[in-house]
Structures are given as C-alpha cells and as structure tokens.
Design a protein around this motif. Structure first.
Motif, short mmCIF file in Angstrom:
data_model
loop_
_atom_site.label_atom_id
_atom_site.label_comp_id
_atom_site.label_asym_id
_atom_site.label_seq_id
_atom_site.Cartn_x
_atom_site.Cartn_y
_atom_site.Cartn_z
N SER A 90 -4.94 -11.17 -0.68
CA SER A 90 -5.22 -9.92 0.27
C SER A 90 -5.16 -10.17 1.79
O SER A 90 -5.67 -11.26 2.18
CB SER A 90 -6.57 -9.26 -0.12
OG SER A 90 -6.88 -8.20 0.70
N LEU A 140 -5.32 -3.88 5.48
CA LEU A 140 -5.01 -2.88 4.37
C LEU A 140 -5.31 -1.60 4.94
O LEU A 140 -4.74 -0.53 4.64
CB LEU A 140 -5.98 -3.31 3.27
CG LEU A 140 -5.67 -4.52 2.53
CD1 LEU A 140 -6.63 -4.83 1.59
CD2 LEU A 140 -4.23 -4.36 1.80
N VAL A 159 0.90 -1.13 -0.01
CA VAL A 159 -0.01 0.00 -0.10
C VAL A 159 1.05 1.36 0.05
O VAL A 159 1.82 1.12 0.99
CB VAL A 159 -0.90 -0.02 1.18
CG1 VAL A 159 -1.67 1.33 1.23
CG2 VAL A 159 -1.99 -1.14 1.35
N THR A 162 -2.86 0.33 -3.72
CA THR A 162 -2.63 -1.10 -3.33
C THR A 162 -2.55 -1.89 -4.46
O THR A 162 -3.53 -1.69 -5.52
CB THR A 162 -3.48 -1.44 -2.23
OG1 THR A 162 -3.23 -2.65 -1.94
CG2 THR A 162 -4.90 -1.69 -2.60
#
Length: 336
Positions: free
Chosen positions: A292, A298, A183, A244
């Motif tokens: 992910s 995140l 990110v 990201t």
C-alpha cells in the motif's frame, strides 16, 4: 450545435482486482440499478454528505461497528422505493453461497443508496428486487457500460432553476494506478448543481438559460442574485463507489470515502446541498501484490478517480425526451 468531442475512457472500477459491476436498465422508463460486487468480500466504509440521503445498511459501516467486510454495494434509481433492489442482490449472493456465515445461514451484506429519478416517465415503475437480482446476474469484470444505463438511466444534472432547464445526467467510471496499486470509482451523477471540468473551470453540464440554448453557470447565477426554484429535499443526489486493491482497515476505508467527496467538490457546484443525498462508499479487496502506498496517496487517488468518473458520466450521457421534459446532454453542447 457542433460535433461533440469528449474524453476517452479513463479506466474503470473493474480494473480493481476482485470487483465486478452489473447494470439493470428498465426498458419501460428511464430508471435502473447498478451493483458493485465484491464476492470475496471487501473492507468497507461510507461517508454521507448530502442532507437528504436514501440509504440502507450504512450504519454497519461505521468504523466502531463490528462487521468489516461487505459483499456488494447497490446503487439505484426510484428514490426510496429503489432500496428494494438490494433485496435482489442479497438473494443472488445467497444462491452463490456468498455472505457472512452466521451458523444458521449465509447472510450477504449489501449496503445501498438511491437517487431521485421519478420525474422521467411513470413514477410507479422503479427498481425492485428483481431488478437488483438481474443486475447481479449481469455483473462482469469487464469495463462497465457508461451513460444512460443502470442507476444512471434517469439521472439529471442542474436542477436549481427547475427540471425544464436541466440536462441529462448518467453513470460513469474511472481508475487511477500508482506503483502497482489501483483505485477506481463508479459514479452516478444526479446533482442539483452543475458539473464543472476542474482542469478548465468550464461548466460542461447543468442548468441552462431560459431559452435552453446555452449553459447558465449556476454558481455565478446564484451569486448574481437569480433566485432558485423551490426544491424538494431528496430530489437529487450523486452516488459513488470507490474501490481499491490495497489492504486497508475499516477506519481507513471510511477516510477513503471521505476523500472521495473531494472529487465531487471539484466537479459539482453547488454540491452537498440540503436537497442532495450525496453518498460515497469505499471498498478495499486487499488483493494487490504491491505494498500500500499509504493513505495520503490513496486518498489523492480516490478523489481523482471520483472526479474523472463524474466527467465520464456526463460526457457519456445521451439526451432524452420524456413527455414535455426535454433533457439535452453535455455532448450536445460540446465544441470541437
């Protein structure tokens, strides 16, 4: 003032696969624009917290609206005039064959946001379509330049007690990587408030004392009863783009943009004021080979990347003198 020490580069938004950045800096006065390109398209979201934003194509990023992917985000100085820079980005992308195929044409989708930098020099000079085109033509996957370039060329920090007591803002970038997913953030720091190092609580750029020789600490000054100067709405604003390589949905991109504001709140005080147009975009290219890590991770990464990018911006800033306005930079007040 002693020799400055400031943090080393903290990564860049271009560490995210599929992302490129380009700047255009106008040589005639401190202003410019910066573009974040996702030529392969990126799922996008946005969150606007400031009360005086200048934006374009943000409605299409609402999670309930149809289009999911965009091809660039344009950040520009010049106040509302600077929104014209997105026209140049659209023209450049169309020439590259990049955009949404609607059958009759290929339409590039370029959301944009602007900041107010008109006090520095001739306000009739501002980013236009040609500037936006030039920024796209200059875009690369290399780590972008930071400091007084692009949209950060005319940025200022700490204007609560007037521009004469403010300091130079700028543009900065950073990235965070966890278990194969990245990110990154690109931030243009032009806030009404101070920039604070969250690790120490120390103000590193912002409003100065009346004699201009020391940092004031706006939060403490306001709480102690010092009256702010009258402030015109929209004359500030911090802009950010988060990117990201994780694969996420449009609704999740919206949440990621929301989390990015946590990074602004850690490093800017006061933030999201009635005179700021603070806007955070989020882009997801989905090109990571690793799975992910989920939205909890995140979102934590996004806030951290934004906070680091704010600090990188003000540490990279350089002092400017435009007419009677003297704007020192954070490095001018640094201690070894």
């Amino acid at each position: 003032m002693s020799s400055p020490t400031w943090p080393a580069r903290a990564g860049a938004i271009t560490d995210v696969d599929g992302i490129a950045v380009g700047h255009f800096t106008d040589p005639r006065r401190p202003t410019g624009c910066s573009v974040v390109l996702a030529r392969g398209g990126a799922v996008a979201g946005v969150d606007v917290r400031g009360a005086a934003p200048g934006t374009r194509e943000t409605d299409l990023l609402a999670p309930s609206n149809l289009v999911e992917r965009v091809h660039a985000v344009m950040l520009a100085g010049g106040s509302a005039f600077g929104l014209a820079a997105a026209d140049g980005a659209m023209r450049w992308l169309e020439e590259q064959g990049v955009g949404l195929d609607v059958g009759f044409a290929t339409v590039p989708l370029v959301p944009a946001a602007v900041l107010f930098d008109l006090p520095l020099g001739d306000a009739r000079i501002r980013p236009d379509a040609a500037a936006g085109y030039a920024a796209c033509a200059a875009a690369t996957r290399e780590a972008p330049a930071q400091g007084n370039v692009g949209a950060g060329a005319g940025a200022m920090v700490g204007k609560v007690f007037g521009a004469a007591r403010a300091m130079k803002g700028a543009i900065g970038t950073a990235s965070v990587r966890v278990n194969g997913v990245t990110v990154g953030a690109l931030v243009v720091a032009n806030p009404l408030g101070d920039v604070v190092d969250p690790a120490t609580g120390r103000v590193i750029a912002g409003a100065r004392t009346v004699d201009g020789r020391a940092l004031l600490d706006t939060r403490r000054a306001l709480l102690a009863g010092e009256a702010p100067r009258p402030i015109l709405a929209g004359t500030n604003t911090t802009l950010a783009v988060i990117a990201t390589d994780a694969a996420i949905t449009k609704a999740q991109a919206h949440r990621l943009a929301q989390a990015g504001h946590d990074g602004l709140a850690r490093t800017i005080n006061p933030v999201h004021t009635m005179s700021d147009g603070d806007t955070v975009f989020a882009l997801a290219t989905g090109l990571a080979t690793a799975p992910s890590p989920g939205m909890m991770v995140l979102a934590t990464m996004a806030a951290e990347a934004v906070a680091r990018a704010v600090l990188q911006a003000v540490w990279a800033a350089e002092a400017v003198s435009v007419g009677a306005l003297q704007l020192p930079a954070a490095r001018d007040f640094a201690r070894p």
